[in-house]
Write a protein that holds these residues in place. Structure first.
Motif, mmCIF file in Angstrom:
data_model
loop_
_atom_site.group_PDB
_atom_site.id
_atom_site.type_symbol
_atom_site.label_atom_id
_atom_site.label_comp_id
_atom_site.label_asym_id
_atom_site.label_seq_id
_atom_site.Cartn_x
_atom_site.Cartn_y
_atom_site.Cartn_z
ATOM 1 N N UNK A 40 28.325 37.641 51.252
ATOM 2 C CA UNK A 40 28.361 36.208 51.535
ATOM 3 C C UNK A 40 29.798 35.924 51.926
ATOM 4 N N UNK A 41 30.044 35.824 53.221
ATOM 5 C CA UNK A 41 31.416 35.697 53.693
ATOM 6 C C UNK A 41 32.177 36.956 53.330
ATOM 7 N N UNK A 42 33.264 36.803 52.559
ATOM 8 C CA UNK A 42 34.043 37.973 52.131
ATOM 9 C C UNK A 42 33.659 38.428 50.721
ATOM 10 N N UNK A 72 23.802 29.336 53.114
ATOM 11 C CA UNK A 72 24.996 29.926 53.700
ATOM 12 C C UNK A 72 24.563 31.111 54.556
ATOM 13 N N UNK A 73 25.546 31.747 55.193
ATOM 14 C CA UNK A 73 25.297 32.972 55.935
ATOM 15 C C UNK A 73 25.488 34.156 55.008
ATOM 16 N N UNK A 74 24.496 35.023 54.974
ATOM 17 C CA UNK A 74 24.549 36.259 54.194
ATOM 18 C C UNK A 74 24.302 37.409 55.159
ATOM 19 N N UNK A 96 21.163 33.009 58.155
ATOM 20 C CA UNK A 96 21.351 31.861 57.264
ATOM 21 C C UNK A 96 20.254 31.892 56.209
ATOM 22 N N UNK A 97 20.636 31.675 54.959
ATOM 23 C CA UNK A 97 19.663 31.567 53.875
ATOM 24 C C UNK A 97 19.575 30.104 53.490
ATOM 25 N N UNK A 106 29.739 39.460 60.943
ATOM 26 C CA UNK A 106 31.105 39.434 60.420
ATOM 27 C C UNK A 106 31.627 40.852 60.316
ATOM 28 N N UNK A 107 32.906 40.974 60.087
ATOM 29 C CA UNK A 107 33.544 42.282 59.976
ATOM 30 C C UNK A 107 32.935 43.076 58.824
#
Length: 116
Positions: A40-42, A72-74, A96-97, A106-107
């Motif tokens: 989830x993000x970082x 959020x984005x997972x 997106x959840x 993402x990286x």
């Protein structure tokens, strides 16, 4: 390598969240194991290494992570590994959840840089 999954039917906000079905394609022929990590993000939500499924499908509930809770984005990341642990390929899919819409990738969260 490519990865896909869906949040449909996923019940988040649980500590030991069972993974959704994860589908892998274009797996390197020498891949023997797969490391799956949820982010989830970082923030790493957990992950686990499994034998590479011969059909490329990791069934729902094969591993447990912290569950998605807030909208959020997972992102799931898969690292295909050889028998000696060398990383052969990497794939990501972010959604997106709980809406299941695709999100920008993402990286890599597991210390492997660059796409393979």
């Amino acid at each position: 390598m490519a990865l896909d999954f869906s949040w449909q039917g996923a019940n988040g906000c649980v500590t030991l969240f069972p993974n959704p079905e994860i589908r892998l394609r274009n797996i390197p022929p020498d891949a023997k194991r797969v490391l799956l990590v949820l982010m989830q993000g970082t923030r790493e939500m957990g992950g686990q290494e499994l034998p590479m499924p011969s059909n490329g499908v990791v069934p729902s509930g094969s591993i447990r992570t912290f569950g998605p809770c807030k909208p959020d984005t997972y992102q799931w990341t898969a690292l295909a590994k050889s028998a000696n642990g060398a990383v052969l390929a990497e794939a990501h899919r972010a959604r997106f959840y709980p809406t299941d819409e695709l999100a920008p990738e993402r990286q890599s969260p597991v210390g492997v840089t660059g796409s393979r």
